[in-house]
Design a protein around this motif. Structure first.
Motif, PDB file in Angstrom:
ATOM      1  N   ASN A  23       1.287  -4.184  -0.590  1.00  0.00           N
ATOM      2  CA  ASN A  23       1.200  -2.974   0.231  1.00  0.00           C
ATOM      3  C   ASN A  23      -0.209  -2.397   0.328  1.00  0.00           C
ATOM      4  OD1 ASN A  23       4.173  -1.996   0.980  1.00  0.00           O
ATOM      5  ND2 ASN A  23       4.236  -2.975  -1.018  1.00  0.00           N
ATOM      6  N   THR A  56      -2.796   2.308   9.720  1.00  0.00           N
ATOM      7  CA  THR A  56      -3.105   1.767   8.399  1.00  0.00           C
ATOM      8  C   THR A  56      -4.585   1.398   8.285  1.00  0.00           C
ATOM      9  OG1 THR A  56      -0.870   0.874   8.262  1.00  0.00           O
ATOM     10  CG2 THR A  56      -2.490  -0.021   6.724  1.00  0.00           C
ATOM     11  N   GLN A 218      10.372  -6.764   6.338  1.00  0.00           N
ATOM     12  CA  GLN A 218      10.101  -5.799   5.255  1.00  0.00           C
ATOM     13  C   GLN A 218      10.077  -6.455   3.877  1.00  0.00           C
ATOM     14  OE1 GLN A 218       9.214  -2.991   6.624  1.00  0.00           O
ATOM     15  NE2 GLN A 218       8.490  -2.131   4.705  1.00  0.00           N
ATOM     16  N   ASN A 258       2.767  -0.253   7.916  1.00  0.00           N
ATOM     17  CA  ASN A 258       4.134  -0.095   7.422  1.00  0.00           C
ATOM     18  C   ASN A 258       4.530   1.369   7.558  1.00  0.00           C
ATOM     19  OD1 ASN A 258       6.602  -0.343   6.170  1.00  0.00           O
ATOM     20  ND2 ASN A 258       5.753  -0.184   4.104  1.00  0.00           N
ATOM     21  N   PRO A 270       8.798  -0.196   0.660  1.00  0.00           N
ATOM     22  CA  PRO A 270       7.660  -1.088   0.458  1.00  0.00           C
ATOM     23  C   PRO A 270       7.906  -2.505   0.966  1.00  0.00           C
ATOM     24  CG  PRO A 270       8.872  -0.841  -1.593  1.00  0.00           C
ATOM     25  CD  PRO A 270       9.500   0.107  -0.603  1.00  0.00           C
ATOM     26  N   ARG A 271       6.809  -3.189   1.294  1.00  0.00           N
ATOM     27  CA  ARG A 271       6.859  -4.621   1.555  1.00  0.00           C
ATOM     28  C   ARG A 271       6.976  -5.358   0.214  1.00  0.00           C
ATOM     29  NH1 ARG A 271       4.067  -6.712   6.276  1.00  0.00           N
ATOM     30  NH2 ARG A 271       3.583  -5.057   7.761  1.00  0.00           N
TER      31      ARG A 271
END
Length: 286
Positions: A23, A56, A218, A258, A270-271
């Motif tokens: 992330n 991001t 994801q 994200n 979260p990824r």
């Protein structure tokens, strides 16, 4: 007992580090697209794809992202939607993109299309016009441009996001937008945000389609793919990667940003096994 506690602690620390890396870091993924429709003059032509930026940053003013793109030395940069996040923090997203564009102006010509969050933001039409006026970027609103190299041509089209979440209205708008494209004979590339609608392009005249939207599913399971799509449907067909369907190639970015939240809360979703991604595609004439 002490060994069990230590072992459990090590697992927790390893999991936390994995989530942190997934992330906070960005990777570059390379694919090659081969086709007899690609003119020899376009052999080695390199495309960088950014998708789902959502405000991001990697490094100050996206210095890490920019450096990776510069090192790739692309011929064009394509942006497949969701520059903004219409729900969470649109003003921050604008600031991030405003800072990113001037760093890429001299790297390569940029082409973009809208994503569902962009098209939902009332500011996007004016923003995209301002960005075009001030920077080396063109937003393709259901239109096609010709790319030339050493006297040869290929074609790049872009479709607006169909906006609606009601499937009947969404599909109607999709086909209306598709009908506006006059696809020439030759090698044709399409930019379109929503990877979950790619099967609607199986009968189209496009050789390659660049898409995003699903953020890699994801969470990803190695060798299987993404776990969930934006509508919380399990194991989407096109979560992220390169997919060959007959004579077509679908390139789906796992996305840069994200904006997902966990079960309608403000807790970030979260990824996992799904690092943010810049996609690099090299064309190879056959």
């Amino acid at each position: 007992m002490a060994k069990k506690i230590l072992g459990a602690l090590c697992i927790v620390i390893a999991a936390a580090l994995l989530i942190l890396i997934d992330n906070t870091c960005v990777k570059l993924t390379h694919y090659t697209v081969k086709s007899g429709e690609i003119p020899p003059q376009f052999d080695g032509f390199k495309i960088i794809q950014l998708s789902d930026i959502h405000g991001t940053e990697f490094g100050e003013n996206n210095s890490v992202l920019v450096e990776k793109i510069k090192r790739a030395e692309p011929d064009i940069i394509v942006i497949t939607g969701d520059i903004l996040d219409s729900i969470q923090k649109t003003d921050i997203d604008i600031e991030v993109f405003d800072a990113l564009l001037p760093q890429l102006d001299d790297v390569a010509p940029m082409y973009g299309v809208s994503g569902n969050h962009d098209i939902s933001a009332s500011k996007f039409i004016k923003l995209s016009a301002d960005w075009e006026a001030e920077h080396n970027i063109e937003f393709l609103e259901n239109e096609t441009v010709t790319l030339t190299r050493n006297g040869a041509e290929i074609y790049l089209s872009g479709m607006d996001d169909p906006k609606y979440y009601d499937e009947e209205k969404r599909d109607k708008r999709f086909y209306e937008n598709l009908a506006k494209l006059d696809v020439p004979d030759g090698f044709n590339i399409l930019l379109f945000h929503r990877a979950d609608m790619l099967n609607m392009l199986l009968d189209s005249e496009f050789d390659v389609v660049f898409a995003g939207h699903l953020h890699g599913g994801q969470w990803r399971i190695p060798f299987i793919g993404g776990v969930i799509d934006q509508a919380r449907r399990p194991f989407p067909e096109y979560s992220g990667g390169r997919y060959r369907r007959g004579d077509k190639t679908f390139i789906v970015s796992c996305g840069v940003g994200n904006n997902q939240r966990l079960f309608d809360t403000e807790i970030p979703f979260p990824r996992i096994f799904n690092m943010a991604e810049i996609v690099e595609v090299t064309l190879e004439a056959q």
